[in-house]
Design an enzyme around this catalytic site. Structure first.
Site, short mmCIF file in Angstrom:
data_model
loop_
_atom_site.label_atom_id
_atom_site.label_comp_id
_atom_site.label_asym_id
_atom_site.label_seq_id
_atom_site.Cartn_x
_atom_site.Cartn_y
_atom_site.Cartn_z
N PRO A 12 -16.48 -4.21 2.02
CA PRO A 12 -18.04 -4.70 2.40
C PRO A 12 -18.93 -3.61 1.52
O PRO A 12 -20.07 -3.88 1.51
CB PRO A 12 -17.85 -4.65 3.75
CG PRO A 12 -16.70 -3.78 4.14
CD PRO A 12 -15.85 -3.67 3.14
N SER A 52 -5.11 -14.25 1.79
CA SER A 52 -5.91 -13.27 1.09
C SER A 52 -6.27 -13.78 -0.48
O SER A 52 -5.29 -13.89 -1.07
CB SER A 52 -5.39 -11.90 1.11
OG SER A 52 -6.32 -10.98 0.36
N TYR A 77 0.97 -1.13 -0.01
CA TYR A 77 0.03 0.04 0.06
C TYR A 77 1.00 1.21 -0.13
O TYR A 77 1.55 1.43 1.07
CB TYR A 77 -0.76 0.12 1.01
CG TYR A 77 -2.01 -1.23 1.01
CD1 TYR A 77 -2.25 -1.94 0.29
CD2 TYR A 77 -2.64 -1.28 2.65
CE1 TYR A 77 -3.25 -2.78 0.32
CE2 TYR A 77 -3.51 -2.32 2.78
CZ TYR A 77 -3.76 -3.33 1.37
OH TYR A 77 -4.73 -4.20 1.75
N ARG A 100 -14.21 7.92 -4.72
CA ARG A 100 -13.19 6.85 -5.30
C ARG A 100 -13.18 6.58 -6.76
O ARG A 100 -12.19 6.39 -7.46
CB ARG A 100 -13.58 5.66 -4.47
CG ARG A 100 -12.72 4.38 -4.86
CD ARG A 100 -12.53 3.47 -3.89
NE ARG A 100 -12.20 3.73 -2.57
CZ ARG A 100 -11.91 3.14 -1.40
NH1 ARG A 100 -12.53 1.90 -1.31
NH2 ARG A 100 -11.74 3.70 -0.31
#
Length: 336
Positions: free
Chosen positions: A207, A152, A54, A228
Protein backbone atom coordinates in the site's frame (compact mmCIF):
# COMPACT_ATOMS: atom_id res chain seq x y z
CA UNK A 1 -7.68 -1.51 15.74
CA UNK A 2 -10.61 -1.82 13.34
CA UNK A 3 -11.77 -5.19 11.96
CA UNK A 4 -13.45 -6.07 8.67
CA UNK A 5 -15.12 -9.18 7.29
CA UNK A 6 -13.04 -11.05 4.74
CA UNK A 7 -15.15 -11.52 1.63
CA UNK A 8 -18.60 -13.02 1.97
CA UNK A 9 -17.52 -15.00 5.05
CA UNK A 10 -17.92 -14.67 8.78
CA UNK A 11 -14.18 -14.25 9.30
CA UNK A 12 -13.07 -10.89 10.65
CA UNK A 13 -9.49 -9.71 10.25
CA UNK A 14 -7.57 -6.65 11.42
CA UNK A 15 -7.66 -3.99 8.73
CA UNK A 16 -3.93 -3.48 9.26
CA UNK A 17 -2.42 -6.91 8.64
CA UNK A 18 1.21 -7.69 9.40
CA UNK A 19 3.12 -9.12 6.43
CA UNK A 20 6.70 -10.42 6.41
CA UNK A 21 7.65 -10.64 2.72
CA UNK A 22 11.02 -8.86 2.62
CA UNK A 23 11.86 -8.79 6.31
CA UNK A 24 11.72 -12.00 8.32
CA UNK A 25 14.51 -14.43 7.59
CA UNK A 26 16.28 -12.02 5.24
CA UNK A 27 16.35 -8.23 5.83
CA UNK A 28 16.23 -8.18 9.64
CA UNK A 29 17.61 -10.37 12.37
CA UNK A 30 15.26 -12.87 13.97
CA UNK A 31 15.17 -11.10 17.34
CA UNK A 32 14.16 -7.81 15.68
CA UNK A 33 11.54 -9.63 13.62
CA UNK A 34 10.11 -11.07 16.82
CA UNK A 35 10.04 -7.61 18.38
CA UNK A 36 8.06 -6.36 15.37
CA UNK A 37 5.53 -9.18 15.75
CA UNK A 38 5.19 -8.43 19.47
CA UNK A 39 4.66 -4.76 18.64
CA UNK A 40 1.94 -5.75 16.15
CA UNK A 41 0.16 -7.80 18.81
CA UNK A 42 0.49 -4.95 21.31
CA UNK A 43 -1.29 -2.48 19.01
CA UNK A 44 -4.14 -4.88 18.26
CA UNK A 45 -3.08 -6.53 15.00
CA UNK A 46 -4.38 -10.11 14.99
CA UNK A 47 -3.84 -11.03 11.32
CA UNK A 48 -0.45 -12.18 10.01
CA UNK A 49 0.38 -12.95 6.38
CA UNK A 50 3.37 -14.88 5.08
CA UNK A 51 4.27 -17.38 2.32
CA UNK A 52 6.35 -20.52 1.98
CA UNK A 53 8.62 -18.82 -0.58
CA UNK A 54 9.61 -15.91 1.67
CA UNK A 55 13.26 -16.54 2.53
CA UNK A 56 12.62 -20.14 1.38
CA UNK A 57 10.57 -21.01 4.45
CA UNK A 58 12.55 -18.99 6.99
CA UNK A 59 9.90 -16.27 7.18
CA UNK A 60 7.25 -18.80 8.17
CA UNK A 61 9.59 -20.27 10.79
CA UNK A 62 10.35 -16.87 12.30
CA UNK A 63 6.66 -15.96 12.40
CA UNK A 64 5.72 -19.30 13.95
CA UNK A 65 8.32 -18.86 16.68
CA UNK A 66 7.27 -15.26 17.35
CA UNK A 67 3.60 -16.24 17.74
CA UNK A 68 4.29 -19.30 19.89
CA UNK A 69 2.34 -19.16 23.12
CA UNK A 70 -0.36 -16.84 21.76
CA UNK A 71 -3.99 -17.96 21.91
CA UNK A 72 -4.44 -19.53 18.47
CA UNK A 73 -8.17 -18.75 18.27
CA UNK A 74 -7.35 -15.07 18.70
CA UNK A 75 -5.12 -14.99 15.60
CA UNK A 76 -5.66 -15.18 11.85
CA UNK A 77 -2.64 -16.71 10.12
CA UNK A 78 -2.37 -16.64 6.34
CA UNK A 79 0.18 -18.24 4.03
CA UNK A 80 0.60 -18.98 0.32
CA UNK A 81 1.81 -21.58 -2.16
CA UNK A 82 3.10 -21.44 -5.76
CA UNK A 83 6.69 -20.23 -6.08
CA UNK A 84 9.70 -22.60 -5.95
CA UNK A 85 10.55 -23.74 -2.43
CA UNK A 86 12.82 -26.14 -0.60
CA UNK A 87 15.53 -27.66 -2.80
CA UNK A 88 13.58 -26.33 -5.83
CA UNK A 89 13.14 -29.67 -7.53
CA UNK A 90 10.95 -30.08 -10.60
CA UNK A 91 7.79 -30.56 -8.51
CA UNK A 92 8.66 -27.99 -5.82
CA UNK A 93 6.71 -25.28 -7.63
CA UNK A 94 3.26 -24.46 -8.99
CA UNK A 95 -0.24 -25.44 -8.00
CA UNK A 96 -0.20 -29.15 -8.75
CA UNK A 97 -1.91 -31.43 -6.27
CA UNK A 98 1.49 -32.81 -5.30
CA UNK A 99 3.01 -29.40 -4.54
CA UNK A 100 -0.06 -28.10 -2.68
CA UNK A 101 -0.45 -31.17 -0.46
CA UNK A 102 3.25 -31.24 0.42
CA UNK A 103 3.52 -27.47 0.83
CA UNK A 104 0.66 -27.10 3.30
CA UNK A 105 2.28 -29.65 5.60
CA UNK A 106 5.60 -27.82 5.43
CA UNK A 107 3.95 -24.48 6.14
CA UNK A 108 2.06 -25.82 9.15
CA UNK A 109 5.22 -27.34 10.55
CA UNK A 110 7.17 -24.09 10.20
CA UNK A 111 4.31 -21.99 11.54
CA UNK A 112 3.86 -24.37 14.50
CA UNK A 113 0.10 -24.55 14.02
CA UNK A 114 -2.46 -27.21 13.14
CA UNK A 115 -4.20 -25.01 10.54
CA UNK A 116 -4.02 -21.71 8.71
CA UNK A 117 -7.02 -19.45 8.49
CA UNK A 118 -6.39 -18.64 4.82
CA UNK A 119 -4.39 -20.62 2.25
CA UNK A 120 -3.69 -18.63 -0.91
CA UNK A 121 -2.60 -19.43 -4.45
CA UNK A 122 0.36 -17.07 -4.72
CA UNK A 123 -0.05 -16.80 -8.50
CA UNK A 124 -2.15 -18.49 -11.20
CA UNK A 125 -0.58 -21.68 -12.56
CA UNK A 126 -1.13 -21.88 -16.32
CA UNK A 127 0.52 -25.33 -16.44
CA UNK A 128 -1.82 -27.12 -14.03
CA UNK A 129 -5.54 -27.63 -14.76
CA UNK A 130 -7.55 -25.31 -12.52
CA UNK A 131 -9.77 -28.25 -11.60
CA UNK A 132 -6.75 -30.07 -10.13
CA UNK A 133 -5.70 -27.01 -8.15
CA UNK A 134 -9.14 -26.31 -6.70
CA UNK A 135 -9.74 -29.97 -5.85
CA UNK A 136 -6.46 -29.99 -3.91
CA UNK A 137 -7.45 -26.82 -2.09
CA UNK A 138 -10.84 -28.36 -1.27
CA UNK A 139 -9.11 -31.39 0.21
CA UNK A 140 -6.83 -29.16 2.29
CA UNK A 141 -9.93 -27.47 3.70
CA UNK A 142 -11.74 -30.75 4.36
CA UNK A 143 -8.67 -32.09 6.15
CA UNK A 144 -8.87 -29.10 8.49
CA UNK A 145 -5.50 -27.72 7.44
CA UNK A 146 -6.99 -24.46 6.12
CA UNK A 147 -10.30 -22.77 6.85
CA UNK A 148 -10.62 -20.64 3.72
CA UNK A 149 -9.01 -20.26 0.31
CA UNK A 150 -7.71 -17.13 -1.41
CA UNK A 151 -5.70 -16.10 -4.46
CA UNK A 152 -3.02 -13.53 -5.22
CA UNK A 153 -2.51 -11.54 -8.42
CA UNK A 154 -5.19 -13.40 -10.39
CA UNK A 155 -7.07 -11.64 -13.19
CA UNK A 156 -10.82 -11.09 -12.98
CA UNK A 157 -11.46 -13.98 -15.40
CA UNK A 158 -9.24 -16.31 -13.39
CA UNK A 159 -11.01 -15.32 -10.18
CA UNK A 160 -14.41 -16.01 -11.78
CA UNK A 161 -13.34 -19.48 -12.91
CA UNK A 162 -11.80 -20.29 -9.54
CA UNK A 163 -14.82 -19.06 -7.60
CA UNK A 164 -17.19 -21.19 -9.70
CA UNK A 165 -15.13 -24.34 -9.11
CA UNK A 166 -14.88 -23.54 -5.40
CA UNK A 167 -18.67 -23.32 -5.14
CA UNK A 168 -19.08 -26.61 -6.96
CA UNK A 169 -16.59 -28.21 -4.53
CA UNK A 170 -18.35 -26.76 -1.49
CA UNK A 171 -15.54 -24.46 -0.32
CA UNK A 172 -15.21 -20.70 -0.03
CA UNK A 173 -12.89 -18.60 -2.16
CA UNK A 174 -13.02 -15.39 -0.17
CA UNK A 175 -10.03 -13.21 -0.96
CA UNK A 176 -7.70 -11.72 -3.53
CA UNK A 177 -4.25 -10.40 -2.63
CA UNK A 178 -3.13 -7.87 -5.25
CA UNK A 179 -0.71 -4.98 -5.27
CA UNK A 180 -2.68 -1.78 -4.67
CA UNK A 181 -1.67 1.76 -3.78
CA UNK A 182 -2.24 5.38 -4.76
CA UNK A 183 0.30 4.79 -7.54
CA UNK A 184 -0.78 1.29 -8.65
CA UNK A 185 -4.55 1.07 -9.19
CA UNK A 186 -4.77 -1.68 -11.81
CA UNK A 187 -7.35 -3.73 -9.86
CA UNK A 188 -10.02 -1.04 -9.79
CA UNK A 189 -11.67 -1.57 -13.20
CA UNK A 190 -11.94 -5.37 -13.36
CA UNK A 191 -10.68 -7.30 -10.31
CA UNK A 192 -12.58 -5.27 -7.72
CA UNK A 193 -15.97 -5.38 -9.53
CA UNK A 194 -15.63 -9.14 -10.10
CA UNK A 195 -14.65 -9.65 -6.47
CA UNK A 196 -17.62 -7.66 -5.19
CA UNK A 197 -19.95 -9.74 -7.34
CA UNK A 198 -18.44 -13.06 -6.25
CA UNK A 199 -18.03 -12.33 -2.55
CA UNK A 200 -14.27 -11.80 -2.35
CA UNK A 201 -12.46 -8.88 -0.79
CA UNK A 202 -8.92 -7.61 -1.23
CA UNK A 203 -5.96 -8.01 1.10
CA UNK A 204 -3.66 -5.53 -0.57
CA UNK A 205 0.11 -5.65 -0.58
CA UNK A 206 2.49 -2.73 -1.02
CA UNK A 207 0.00 0.00 0.00
CA UNK A 208 3.03 2.30 0.35
CA UNK A 209 4.38 1.33 -3.10
CA UNK A 210 7.41 -0.38 -1.58
CA UNK A 211 8.00 2.64 0.66
CA UNK A 212 7.96 5.26 -2.10
CA UNK A 213 4.76 6.80 -0.70
CA UNK A 214 6.47 7.37 2.62
CA UNK A 215 8.21 10.29 0.90
CA UNK A 216 11.71 9.24 1.91
CA UNK A 217 12.97 8.99 -1.68
CA UNK A 218 13.67 12.39 -3.20
CA UNK A 219 14.11 13.08 -6.93
CA UNK A 220 17.73 13.48 -7.93
CA UNK A 221 18.99 12.56 -4.46
CA UNK A 222 21.07 9.54 -3.30
CA UNK A 223 19.14 6.57 -1.93
CA UNK A 224 18.84 6.57 1.87
CA UNK A 225 21.26 4.10 3.41
CA UNK A 226 19.52 0.91 4.52
CA UNK A 227 16.36 1.66 2.52
CA UNK A 228 14.53 -0.90 0.42
CA UNK A 229 15.67 0.71 -2.82
CA UNK A 230 19.26 0.15 -1.71
CA UNK A 231 18.68 -3.46 -0.63
CA UNK A 232 20.41 -6.06 -2.78
CA UNK A 233 18.41 -8.98 -1.31
CA UNK A 234 15.32 -8.37 -3.44
CA UNK A 235 13.87 -5.07 -2.30
CA UNK A 236 15.59 -2.98 -4.95
CA UNK A 237 14.13 -4.97 -7.82
CA UNK A 238 10.55 -4.69 -6.54
CA UNK A 239 10.68 -0.92 -6.14
CA UNK A 240 12.31 0.06 -9.44
CA UNK A 241 9.10 0.83 -11.35
CA UNK A 242 8.42 3.71 -8.94
CA UNK A 243 11.94 5.12 -8.78
CA UNK A 244 11.51 7.71 -11.54
CA UNK A 245 11.96 11.40 -10.90
CA UNK A 246 8.48 12.26 -12.17
CA UNK A 247 6.93 9.76 -9.74
CA UNK A 248 9.09 10.86 -6.81
CA UNK A 249 8.29 14.52 -7.51
CA UNK A 250 4.55 13.80 -7.63
CA UNK A 251 4.75 11.90 -4.35
CA UNK A 252 6.25 14.97 -2.65
CA UNK A 253 3.03 16.80 -3.57
CA UNK A 254 1.25 14.58 -1.03
CA UNK A 255 3.15 15.97 1.95
CA UNK A 256 0.95 19.07 2.47
CA UNK A 257 -2.13 16.84 2.35
CA UNK A 258 -0.72 14.50 5.00
CA UNK A 259 0.35 17.48 7.13
CA UNK A 260 -3.14 18.98 6.98
CA UNK A 261 -4.55 15.70 8.32
CA UNK A 262 -1.84 15.32 10.97
CA UNK A 263 -0.75 12.06 9.34
CA UNK A 264 2.60 10.88 8.12
CA UNK A 265 2.81 10.23 4.40
CA UNK A 266 2.97 6.50 5.13
CA UNK A 267 -0.18 6.68 7.24
CA UNK A 268 -1.93 8.62 4.47
CA UNK A 269 -0.99 5.93 1.94
CA UNK A 270 -2.34 3.11 4.12
CA UNK A 271 -5.50 5.04 4.96
CA UNK A 272 -6.07 5.66 1.24
CA UNK A 273 -6.28 1.96 0.30
CA UNK A 274 -8.63 1.34 3.23
CA UNK A 275 -11.13 3.83 1.78
CA UNK A 276 -11.97 1.23 -0.89
CA UNK A 277 -14.90 -0.74 0.52
CA UNK A 278 -13.69 -3.93 -1.20
CA UNK A 279 -10.40 -3.80 0.70
CA UNK A 280 -10.49 -5.86 3.89
CA UNK A 281 -6.92 -5.19 4.95
CA UNK A 282 -3.70 -3.42 4.08
CA UNK A 283 -0.60 -5.59 4.38
CA UNK A 284 2.15 -3.70 6.17
CA UNK A 285 5.62 -4.97 6.95
CA UNK A 286 8.24 -3.54 9.27
CA UNK A 287 11.94 -3.72 9.96
CA UNK A 288 11.58 -1.87 13.30
CA UNK A 289 8.87 -2.02 16.00
CA UNK A 290 8.31 1.75 15.82
CA UNK A 291 7.22 1.36 12.18
CA UNK A 292 4.45 -0.96 13.31
CA UNK A 293 3.28 1.48 15.95
CA UNK A 294 3.28 4.31 13.41
CA UNK A 295 1.53 2.46 10.60
CA UNK A 296 -1.32 1.23 12.79
CA UNK A 297 -2.49 4.81 13.26
CA UNK A 298 -3.95 4.61 9.75
CA UNK A 299 -6.65 2.26 11.05
CA UNK A 300 -10.05 3.89 11.28
CA UNK A 301 -9.01 7.05 9.39
CA UNK A 302 -11.67 8.47 7.06
CA UNK A 303 -10.58 10.53 4.09
CA UNK A 304 -13.18 12.92 2.71
CA UNK A 305 -14.05 13.17 -0.96
CA UNK A 306 -12.20 16.49 -1.13
CA UNK A 307 -9.04 14.87 0.24
CA UNK A 308 -9.28 12.02 -2.27
CA UNK A 309 -9.61 14.57 -5.08
CA UNK A 310 -6.55 16.44 -3.82
CA UNK A 311 -4.57 13.20 -3.83
CA UNK A 312 -5.58 12.46 -7.43
CA UNK A 313 -4.61 15.96 -8.50
CA UNK A 314 -1.28 15.75 -6.67
CA UNK A 315 -0.28 12.51 -8.40
CA UNK A 316 -1.60 13.36 -11.85
CA UNK A 317 -0.64 11.05 -14.67
CA UNK A 318 2.02 9.00 -12.82
CA UNK A 319 -0.74 6.69 -11.52
CA UNK A 320 -0.86 3.27 -13.26
CA UNK A 321 -4.46 2.17 -13.91
CA UNK A 322 -4.29 -0.28 -16.83
CA UNK A 323 -6.03 -3.54 -15.73
CA UNK A 324 -3.97 -5.47 -18.27
CA UNK A 325 -0.98 -5.04 -15.95
CA UNK A 326 -2.20 -7.91 -13.75
CA UNK A 327 -1.80 -10.37 -16.61
CA UNK A 328 1.31 -8.61 -17.94
CA UNK A 329 3.12 -9.11 -14.63
CA UNK A 330 2.10 -12.76 -14.26
CA UNK A 331 4.73 -15.51 -14.76
CA UNK A 332 4.98 -16.45 -18.43
CA UNK A 333 6.49 -19.82 -17.63
CA UNK A 334 6.67 -22.00 -14.57
CA UNK A 335 9.49 -20.67 -12.35
CA UNK A 336 12.43 -23.02 -11.89
Amino acid sequence: MEFRYLGRSGLKISEITYGNWLTHGSQVENDVATECVRAALDVGITTFDTADVYANGAAESVLGEALKGERRAGLEIFTKVYWPTGPKGHNDVGLSRKHIMESIDGSLRRLQTDYVDLYQAHRYDTFTPLEETMQAFADVVRQGKALYIGVSEWTADQIRAGAQLARELGIQLISSQPQYSMLWRVIEDEVVPASRELGLSQIVWSPMAQGVLSGKYLPGQPLPEGSRAADDKGGAGAIQRFMRDDVLSAVQNLKPIADDLDLSMAQLAIAWVLQNDNVAAALVGASRPDQVRGNVKAAGVTLTADVLTRIDEALGDVVVRDPAQTAANAPKKRPA
